[in-house]
Write an enzyme that holds these catalytic residues in place. Structure first.
Site, PDB file in Angstrom:
ATOM      1  CB  SER A  53      72.458  52.441  35.552  1.00  0.00           C
ATOM      2  OG  SER A  53      72.582  53.190  34.117  1.00  0.00           O
ATOM      3  CE1 TYR A 101      77.677  53.203  36.589  1.00  0.00           C
ATOM      4  CE2 TYR A 101      76.547  53.261  34.483  1.00  0.00           C
ATOM      5  CZ  TYR A 101      76.635  53.583  35.822  1.00  0.00           C
ATOM      6  OH  TYR A 101      75.493  54.008  36.588  1.00  0.00           O
ATOM      7  CE  LYS A 142      74.989  51.386  38.217  1.00  0.00           C
ATOM      8  NZ  LYS A 142      74.602  51.276  39.731  1.00  0.00           N
ATOM      9  CB  VAL A 184      70.579  61.541  37.220  1.00  0.00           C
ATOM     10  CG1 VAL A 184      69.811  62.291  38.546  1.00  0.00           C
ATOM     11  CG2 VAL A 184      69.512  60.133  36.967  1.00  0.00           C
ATOM     12  CG  ASP A 185      72.047  68.450  37.126  1.00  0.00           C
ATOM     13  OD1 ASP A 185      73.356  68.335  36.682  1.00  0.00           O
ATOM     14  OD2 ASP A 185      71.534  69.271  37.580  1.00  0.00           O
ATOM     15  CB  THR A 186      74.667  63.562  39.940  1.00  0.00           C
ATOM     16  OG1 THR A 186      75.074  62.426  39.246  1.00  0.00           O
ATOM     17  CG2 THR A 186      73.054  63.022  40.207  1.00  0.00           C
TER      18      THR A 186
END
Ligand code: NAP
Length: 236
Positions: free
Chosen positions: A136, A150, A154, A182-184
């Site tokens: 990321s 988070y 990473k 990201v579109d998730t």
């Protein structure tokens, strides 16, 4: 008549039931045998059904025994793509986040990646294969308040990736891909928690990240894409 068609290269994609991993599975599924990872049979089967040559890999990767049992069923592997991952819940501030939350995120985003890689390295070495980590931008950037758990996972994943690359250099290639937003589902959840309106168009499409995985796997064999950063054009 015997089938003389060469076997497709085999790739395990973790977190392939949704989001980025699903897009990677669909992209590589055009010319690979895809082992589709996820936590539920239903979620995994929905992706397997969309592919010409695929099989399920159902395991909670935070569970060592489940992971080992699932990995045991794999007999041939050319590439391992780690996309399964979680964000941290609120509150994520150091002053407030409970120990269990640190453990939950680090367990899946770091420990499970190392453990699954260890289990599958003999097959990957045999194939002179590839390991691809979906890291990321958070693996490079300074996190804001509440983002430490988070980001720590990473950063740790990046350290693990660097070490693995040197340990396996010349045998297995190791690539780290660092997407921005990201579109998730993960972003939908994150932005809802931050009280921001969600605008899908301001994000990368999962398919764009999947294209970078193909780029890494298709690099000519004397070359290795070690780190790759991909970010949306739109600046939040
Ligand atoms: P997502 O849409 O939330 O999907 C997460 C995937 O991980 C799902 O397939 C899920 O399986 C799987 N997973 C979750 N917990 C698991 C567990 N305990 N064991 C096995 N699999 C598990 O997430 P995403 O946005 O695609 O993220 C994929 C990766 O990209 C993550 O590593 C994330 O950190 C990274 N990333 C995301 C973004 C972003 O903006 N979205 C940006 C940079 C990097 P189930 O469907 O079975 O729950």
């Amino acid at each position: 008549m015997t089938d003389t068609t060469p076997a497709r290269p085999s790739v395990l994609v973790t977190g392939a039931s949704r989001g980025i991993g699903r897009a990677i599975a669909l992209e590589l599924g055009r010319d690979h045998h895809v082992i589709v990872g996820g936590t539920t049979r239903r979620g995994v089967d929905a992706v397997v059904a969309q592919l010409p040559d695929a099989e399920p890999f159902v395991a909670d990767l935070s569970d060592a025994e489940e992971t080992a049992a699932a990995a045991d069923g794999i007999t041939r592997l050319d590439a391992l793509v780690h996309s399964a991952g979680v964000g941290n819940r609120s509150p994520g501030e150091v002053a407030l986040a409970p120990r269990e939350e640190w453990r939950r995120v680090l367990e899946l985003n770091v420990v499970a990646v190392a453990d699954l890689t260890r289990l599958l390295l003999p097959l990957l070495r045999e194939a002179h294969g590839d390991v691809v980590m979906i890291n990321s931008g958070s693996g490079f950037n300074r996190p804001g308040p509440g983002g430490g758990i988070y980001a720590a996972s990473k950063y740790a994943l990046r350290a693990l990736t660097h070490a693995l690359r040197e340990e396996e250099r010349g045998v297995v290639r190791v690539t780290s891909i660092h997407p921005g937003r990201v579109d998730t589902d993960m972003q939908v959840d994150l932005q809802a928690r931050m009280g921001r309106p969600y605008v899908a168009e301001e994000h990368l499409r999962p398919e764009s990240v999947a294209a970078t995985v193909r780029l890494a796997l298709e690099a000519s064999r004397e070359a290795m894409i070690e780190e790759l950063s991909i970010r949306p054009v739109f600046k939040a």
